[in-house]
Design an enzyme around this catalytic site. Structure first.
Site, PDB file in Angstrom:
ATOM      1  CG  ASP A   1      -8.213  -0.115   4.299  1.00 47.18           C
ATOM      2  OD1 ASP A   1      -8.921  -0.897   3.631  1.00 47.18           O
ATOM      3  OD2 ASP A   1      -6.965  -0.197   4.326  1.00 47.18           O
TER       4      ASP A   1
ATOM      5  CE  LYS B   1      -3.899  -2.284   2.266  1.00 45.15           C
ATOM      6  NZ  LYS B   1      -4.916  -2.250   3.330  1.00 45.15           N
TER       7      LYS B   1
END
Ligand code: ATR
Length: 284
Positions: A105, A69
């Site tokens: 998220d 990420k």
């Protein structure tokens, strides 16, 4: 005339465990979209080149999972706000030849609570977050945006909680991972939310071993873990009457914005998809 399917996928190393193909595959079928969502296991020595030449992959966009990420964040031409705040991107898409990226998220975490907890949208006050890893960062950022504060962050490595407080500013209070200190916050009458983000209690990991009998019954309890579907923490919370929600919904909701960007329709998480994932989890 046949048209080419729109392609997307999940990039990671390893990536075999990812549930994302199941989620996106279900929505593609449900919405009747000509699309393909694959797994891409990219080794560490190739990831930066893969991301730098993303256009050549033939993908409209992708999810990025562990451990890439941060690599994805560094490869972006256009950084969207949550990715910027977290220094990590989990959702990529091409627009006019530019690689865009965001981090969904935190939004997925909030959407799961909004869907499952009555009047969560009106909740504010103080929160206790257990853990200070990548998932905790996303959660803390989202809670701060929702107006929660102070946010107590307990972590085994307290320096990581301190780093989060430093990068986000505001009312983030790092604390030791120490039962006595945690119990003090648990019984604080101003607490509204308890979030567990560590790997303790996950299938194959040591248990969390946290007593929560001191919680006021209105405190919302949530665990990011979805395997098992209900952790001991969630079971305990439900038994004593606290509103409680597990992590599977966050996994589903974080996938929604990417699907909409790539395939052009916004899916609505429903019981059918939850049932499918529950059945998969029960098999594994
Ligand atoms: P994720 O992306 O899921 O957040 P991570 O960044 O590896 O994963 O973070 C894992 C979290 O679980 C961290 O808060 C970690 O604590 P440390 O920062 O001290 O490593 C926590 N964790 C993992 N094993 C733990 C254990 N045995 N006891 C307490 N905390 C633990």
């Amino acid at each position: 005339m046949t048209t080419e399917p729109i392609r997307a996928g999940v990039i990671g190393w390893p990536v075999g465990h990812s549930r994302s193909p199941r989620i996106h595959g279900h929505w593609l079928g449900e919405l009747g979209i000509n699309g393909i969502y694959d797994r891409f296991a990219v080794p560490p020595d190739r990831i930066d080149a893969f991301l730098a030449e993303f256009e050549k992959s033939g993908l409209k966009g992708a999810n990025v999972t562990i451990p890439y990420k941060e690599n994805a964040f560094r490869a972006l031409d256009v950084v969207h706000p949550a990715a910027k705040a977290l220094g990590a991107a989990n959702t990529l898409w091409l627009e006019d030849g530019m690689l865009h990226g965001d981090n969904t998220d935190g939004a997925g975490f909030i959407a799961n609570l909004d869907q499952n907890i009555t009047e969560f949208s009106e909740l504010s006050g103080s929160a206790l977050v257990l853990g200070a890893g990548g998932a905790a960062r996303a959660v803390i950022h989202a809670l701060k945006e929702r107006g929660f504060g102070p946010i107590h962050v307990a972590n085994r490595t307290v320096a990581k909680a301190e780093a989060i407080a430093e990068s986000f500013g505001g009312e983030i209070l790092p604390m030791e991972w120490n039962n006595e200190a945690i119990q003090r916050i648990i019984s604080d009458p101003t607490l509204s939310l308890l979030v567990h983000t560590t790997s303790l209690g996950m299938k194959g990991q040591p248990p969390l071993e946290l007593g929560i009998s001191g919680l006021d019954p209105r405190v919302v309890v949530t665990d990011l873990i979805y395997a098992p579907l209900e952790t001991d923490l969630i079971k305990q919370a439900k038994q004593q009457g606290n509103p409680a929600v597990g992590g599977l919904g966050m996994l589903i909701h974080q996938a929604v914005p990417g699907f909409e960007r790539w395939f052009g329709a916004r899916p609505v998480p429903d019981e059918a998809l939850t049932g499918l994932l529950v059945a998969d989890l029960e098999k594994s």
